[in-house]
Design a protein around this motif. Structure first.
Motif, PDB file in Angstrom:
ATOM      1  N   LYS A  25      -1.779  -1.259   5.042  1.00 17.32           N
ATOM      2  CA  LYS A  25      -3.241  -1.123   5.753  1.00 17.32           C
ATOM      3  C   LYS A  25      -4.061  -0.535   5.027  1.00 17.32           C
ATOM      4  O   LYS A  25      -3.874   0.244   3.990  1.00 17.32           O
ATOM      5  N   ASN A  53      -9.156  -4.886  -0.973  1.00 17.96           N
ATOM      6  CA  ASN A  53      -8.773  -5.588   0.272  1.00 17.96           C
ATOM      7  C   ASN A  53      -7.633  -6.615  -0.313  1.00 17.96           C
ATOM      8  O   ASN A  53      -6.674  -6.852   0.451  1.00 17.96           O
ATOM      9  N   LYS A  54      -7.625  -7.077  -1.529  1.00 20.95           N
ATOM     10  CA  LYS A  54      -6.808  -8.125  -2.139  1.00 20.95           C
ATOM     11  C   LYS A  54      -5.465  -7.298  -2.455  1.00 20.95           C
ATOM     12  O   LYS A  54      -4.100  -7.743  -2.051  1.00 20.95           O
ATOM     13  N   ARG A  79      -4.362  -4.621  -0.748  1.00 19.15           N
ATOM     14  CA  ARG A  79      -4.024  -4.607   0.676  1.00 19.15           C
ATOM     15  C   ARG A  79      -3.320  -5.654   1.220  1.00 19.15           C
ATOM     16  O   ARG A  79      -2.047  -5.780   1.966  1.00 19.15           O
ATOM     17  N   ALA A  80      -4.155  -6.892   1.044  1.00 21.13           N
ATOM     18  CA  ALA A  80      -3.407  -8.252   1.350  1.00 21.13           C
ATOM     19  C   ALA A  80      -2.098  -8.539   0.569  1.00 21.13           C
ATOM     20  O   ALA A  80      -1.238  -9.328   1.260  1.00 21.13           O
ATOM     21  N   SER A  81      -1.767  -7.800  -0.524  1.00 19.77           N
ATOM     22  CA  SER A  81      -0.683  -7.893  -1.351  1.00 19.77           C
ATOM     23  C   SER A  81       0.520  -7.375  -0.622  1.00 19.77           C
ATOM     24  O   SER A  81       1.511  -7.280  -1.276  1.00 19.77           O
ATOM     25  N   TYR A 138     -14.932  -3.284   6.252  1.00 20.98           N
ATOM     26  CA  TYR A 138     -13.914  -3.688   5.608  1.00 20.98           C
ATOM     27  C   TYR A 138     -12.590  -2.949   5.822  1.00 20.98           C
ATOM     28  O   TYR A 138     -11.624  -3.347   5.196  1.00 20.98           O
ATOM     29  N   ASP A 190      -9.145  -1.228   8.031  1.00 17.87           N
ATOM     30  CA  ASP A 190      -8.500  -1.443   9.397  1.00 17.87           C
ATOM     31  C   ASP A 190      -8.524  -0.184  10.414  1.00 17.87           C
ATOM     32  O   ASP A 190      -8.781  -0.438  11.423  1.00 17.87           O
TER      33      ASP A 190
END
Length: 256
Positions: A30, A183-184, A186-188, A205, A207
Motif C-alpha cells: 500500500k 504509484n508504479k 506500489r502497483a508492482s 494519490y 491509499d
C-alpha cells in the motif's frame, strides 16, 4: 499482511516526550502518507522505524521481527530510505551514489554484476537523472539530488521504501513525476511510506494516511476518510473546505 508493526512506541529526549502511545500497522503493498504540522513527530517516527533512533518504550517490528535484531543486509532488503535534504559532501558521481543502493546485493568482494548495472540504469532513467551519471553529487541542484537519492532507493530493490518529504526542492512537474513513480512501485507490490506536506497530493494519490499532532497519532486509516475538514481544521488550526473538481476531491484553505 503487515510489513511494519509499531507497538506502544514512546520516544523521549532529555526527559521530554517526543512520541507517545504510537500504535500503527503498515500493510504490504500500500501507499501511505504521514501528514501533520511541523514538530508533530513525523520525522522522529520514521527514524525510529529505520533504526536511526531507538524507542524509549515499546517496539518496532519489521516483517514480525524486532527491528533492532535484524542484520543490516537483511534490513536493506526490506526497507530503503530517502531522507529529507541530505547534504552529501563526498565527491562521488551520481552514478556511484545510486550504485551504493546495490550494496546489499553486491558480493563480499564488491564486484558489480550486469544485474546491478541494469538496476542502476533503470532507476536513474525512471527518475530522469541518467544524464547526470558522470556529474559529482556535490555539483547538482537540490531537486536533482533528491531524484538521485530516490533512484538509489529504487536500485536497492527493497520491499518497502520510506521517504521523508520526497517532494521538497522539486518543481510541480517533477513532484507529479515522482508521485507517479511511487504509484508504479506500489502497483508492482512494494510498500510506500511518505511524509508529505501537501495534503492534496496525499488525498489524491495515497491509499492510507496517518495524521500526527503533538507526537501522537491523531487519526489513521483510509485517506478519504481521514483527510476531512474536521481533522484538518483541528490539527492545523486553519479553516478549510472540501470540494470536488472533475470528480477529484481537494482541500481548499480559506483562512487562518
Amino acid at each position: 499482511m503487515s510489513i511494519i508493526d509499531i507497538i506502544q512506541l514512546q520516544y523521549d529526549v532529555n526527559k521530554a516526550t517526543i512520541l507517545k502511545d504510537i500504535d500503527l500497522t503498515f500493510e504490504a503493498g500500500k501507499f501511505y502518507s504521514i501528514v501533520g504540522p511541523n514538530g508533530s513527530g513525523k520525522t522522529t517516527l520514521i527514524k525510529n522505524i529505520i533504526k536511526y533512533l531507538s524507542p524509549s518504550e515499546g517496539k518496532v517490528l519489521v516483517e514480525n521481527k524486532d527491528v533492532n535484531k535484524i542484520r543490516a543486509k537483511e534490513f536493506a532488503d526490506i526497507i530503503s530510505y530517502v531522507p529529507q535534504d541530505t547534504v552529501l559532501e563526498m565527491e562521488f558521481s551520481c552514478y556511484d551514489v545510486v550504485m551504493m543502493g546495490r550494496n546489499n546485493k553486491i558480493s563480499f568482494l564488491g564486484t558489480e554484476t550486469n544485474e546491478d548495472i541494469k538496476k542502476v540504469k533503470e532507476a536513474m532513467e525512471a527518475t530522469e537523472v541518467f544524464e547526470l551519471k558522470d556529474k559529482l553529487i556535490t555539483e547538482i541542484s537540490g531537486g536533482e539530488r533528491q531524484r538521485v537519492l530516490l533512484a538509489r532507493a529504487i536500485a536497492q530493490d527493497s520491499r518497502c521504501i520510506i521517504l521523508d518529504e520526497p517532494l521538497s526542492n522539486l518543481d510541480i512537474k517533477h513532484q507529479l513525476e515522482i508521485i507517479d513513480i511511487l504509484n508504479k512501485l506500489r502497483a508492482s507490490g512494494k510498500t510506500i511510506i511518505a511524509v508529505l506536506h501537501d495534503i492534496n497530493l496525499a488525498l489524491t494519490y495515497t491509499d492510507n494516511t496517518v495524521i500526527m499532532k503533538d507526537g501522537k497519532i491523531f487519526d489513521y486509516g483510509n485517506t478519504e476518510d481521514v483527510i476531512n475538514v474536521k481533522n484538518i481544521e483541528e490539527v492545523y488550526g486553519v479553516s478549510c473546505k472540501l470540494v470536488s473538481i472533475e470528480g477529484v476531491k481537494h482541500i481548499i484553505f480559506t483562512r487562518i
